[in-house]
Structure formats: structure tokens, C-alpha cells
Scaffold this active site. Sequence first.
Site, PDB file in Angstrom:
ATOM      1  CG  HIS A  78      -0.240  -0.316   2.596  1.00 25.06           C
ATOM      2  ND1 HIS A  78       0.063   1.150   3.202  1.00 25.06           N
ATOM      3  CD2 HIS A  78      -0.293  -1.066   3.379  1.00 25.06           C
ATOM      4  CE1 HIS A  78       0.436   0.643   4.397  1.00 25.06           C
ATOM      5  NE2 HIS A  78       0.243  -0.668   4.430  1.00 25.06           N
ATOM      6  CG  ASP A 132      -2.829   3.778   2.511  1.00 26.69           C
ATOM      7  OD1 ASP A 132      -2.345   2.929   2.024  1.00 26.69           O
ATOM      8  OD2 ASP A 132      -3.676   3.651   3.472  1.00 26.69           O
ATOM      9  CD  GLU A 140      -3.358  -2.039   4.931  1.00 30.61           C
ATOM     10  OE1 GLU A 140      -3.769  -2.824   5.900  1.00 30.61           O
ATOM     11  OE2 GLU A 140      -2.927  -0.989   5.646  1.00 30.61           O
TER      12      GLU A 140
HETATM   13 ZN    ZN Z   1       0.742  -1.423   6.317  1.00 25.68          ZN
END
Ligand code: ZN
Length: 400
Positions: free
Chosen positions: A78, A80, A146
Site C-alpha cells: 500500500h 498510504d 489500506e
Molecule cells: Zn501496512
Amino acid sequence: MTNWDTNEEIQIFREYLRIPSVHPDIDYEPCVEFLKRQAKSLDLPVSIHYPVNDKNPIVILTWVGEQPNLPSIVLNSHMDVVPVFEEHWTHKPFDADIDEDGKIFARGAQDMKCVGVQYLAAIRALKRDGVKQLKRTIHVIFVPDEEVGGYFGMAKFVTTDEFKALNVGFSLDEGIASPTEEFNLYYAERTIWQIEFICHGQSGHGSMLFKNTPGEKIHYLVDKLMSFRKVEAAKLENNANVDLGDVTTVNMTLLKGGVQGNVVPPVLSVVFDIRIANDIKLDEFEKTINRWCEEAGGNIELNYIHKNPQAPVTAIDDSNPYWLAFKKAIDELNLKMKTKVFPGGTDSRYIRRQNIPALGFSPMNNVPVLLHDHDEYVRCETYLAGIQIYKKIIPNLANV
Ligand code: ZN
């Protein structure tokens, strides 16, 4: 003191860490631009998908295999990262400073920008060694959202035709750093339920002894859930082989209600965050919850904030050729590894719900666990060693 500024991989990693893809309201465009450049330098095709809206891209770099009709391998990460409390950091969280010990400080250094660019670094190293293609196609996927549940990312993406077209046979995603020499490998997650118990009942003057008050109902429920919590906590404390992911955790997270000190209110509510171990049958568990509500006096509304289905557990035995390939790489590298159930939630649960096997692994050992913490860091040596680990794992998986 090593001069890390001349190390190409460290520089690429730092560049990614410097993109402040931090919640809330993330602008992922700089990540997309960075990954497009990575794709170009690796000579890999890149595709971008927007399963929910144009603010939440999914970026896929693809290394086409010799047998592209075979199920593919996903290497997921992910983009983010969680917010920072900058006043508690000794280095700026998006500068990716390296200190004299070779520690890179940045939000995302462990969770999990490291892993995303380590996948790419391993592919670069393989290509430099002359590997033109592996057997199976590899999709290196970078997802948004996520850290807040994946609803704008993987949760939706797995339901799309674009995902189905990837014909995924196996997925690798994040694990957690290990403070010891032993690496952690996660083959399952617990099931997340968050339940609000809204207790309606008799209201009136605070001087009376009414029956069926919301307070008595809450008391009964809290008592039951906390007793259950005690049993689970004892399992964890009394057996060194039992891990957090093996037991059910129960925590009271919100209490709401009341109007003033001398008024018995008509409603009081309590929220519990429950992470259910995989050996518990969910329908039985739900029956128990409902029974407790009846025993408490009834008229209790249940608001399920989260009520996840149980995701299949990924097999870690001879029945799973991807597990065998992964394990072989770890054994060949002479690394110590422990298999565990992930205590929190990751995007792997969405993959597993599609009946695709998934493992969680972050190649960081001998490092404090700093995900979501202040002064998150990883050592340059650890980062570079992780690339070598993936350089072994990735071809093993892709050549299954
Ligand atoms: Zn993570």
C-alpha cells in the site's frame, strides 16, 4: 561511516518515502508519477486502475512471464501511510534523513513503502543478472487506502474484471518487522467485528430503583465480554507458544449516553472491537452474543460497525506449492522464520476471500517494531538485505 547517498536503491527508497502520502485526503498523484518512472527504468509496462474514484489509483507494474496463461504472482503493497505527531519525531517524518548509524527515519519506512520498492529493487537486480523472464507473470501492485480499511483500494479492486483478468494464483503482502533474529510470516488474519450494543430501557429519576434500566443491561454485557476477554488473555499469558493472533481480543472502545447526573437515561450504548480467532465458529459466536443480549433484559439493538466474514486460512503445508517455494527460499538463505496469524488486518484478507492464497512478509529482523509509531525507521543494511531476500523469493514463487 558509509556514504549512503551513492547507493541507488537507498536513493530510490528515500525518494518514495519523501512523498507525503499520509492520511487524511491523500494526493496519490506523486506516487503514481514516481511509480511510472520506476516502471520505465525497469522496462516494465504499467497500468493504472481506478476501481472507486479518480482519487484512489491502483498502480500495477507487470513482468510478463514465459507462460503468461499460468496463474500470476501478485506482490502487493500500500502507498498510504498513517498520520504523524511531528513533535514526537527527532527527524522530520517526510525527509527520510539517514543518521550516523545508517537508520532511515520516515513514516512508511517499515509500513510499508520499504516492501513496495524492495520488490522493484529485487526485479532490477534479477534483470541485471541477466534474468529476462520468469515462468509466471508477476504483478507488482501498489494500492491506496489500506490504512483506513482498503474500501477505496483492494476491497473494491478484487471484485472488478480488471482484477479477474490478472488471473492471480498467489499474493505476497506485508508482515510486521521482528525485534529478534526470527522473521515473521503471516498466513491468516483474525476476523474483525465491531459491535455497538445500544441498550434501551426504563428511564426516570436518579433516586429510584427501576427495573430494566439501560445501565443494568450495559453492566451485564460488559461483564460477559470482559470475562471472555480474561479467558483469552490467560490463554496468551500461560502458553509461550500462543501468539496474539491465535486468541480472540475483546476491547471496549466507546461508551455513549446520558443527559445529566440525576436522570436515568432511556438509552446507553457501548462499542466493542473484537478480533475473532480462526478456531471460533462465527455463527456460534453470534448466537452467544444474541443470548447475552436476551439475558441482559432484551431490547438491545445491535449495530455491527464491522462484521467481516471469515477469510480462508492460507495453507502452510505440502498442499500449497507457493508456500513450499517461499519456504525453500527462506531455507536456502538460512533464515529463521516463524509462522503466525496477523494480529490486525491487511489487504490480504480481501485476496484470501477470493480463495487466493496469500502470505504476509516484511523482510526486517533485529529491528524494533515501529509501525504507526513515532520515529519509524529502518536501517539501510536491513533494507538492502531485504532486497536480497526478495531476489530469492520472487523467482521461486514465479517459477512454481
Ligand atoms: Zn501496512
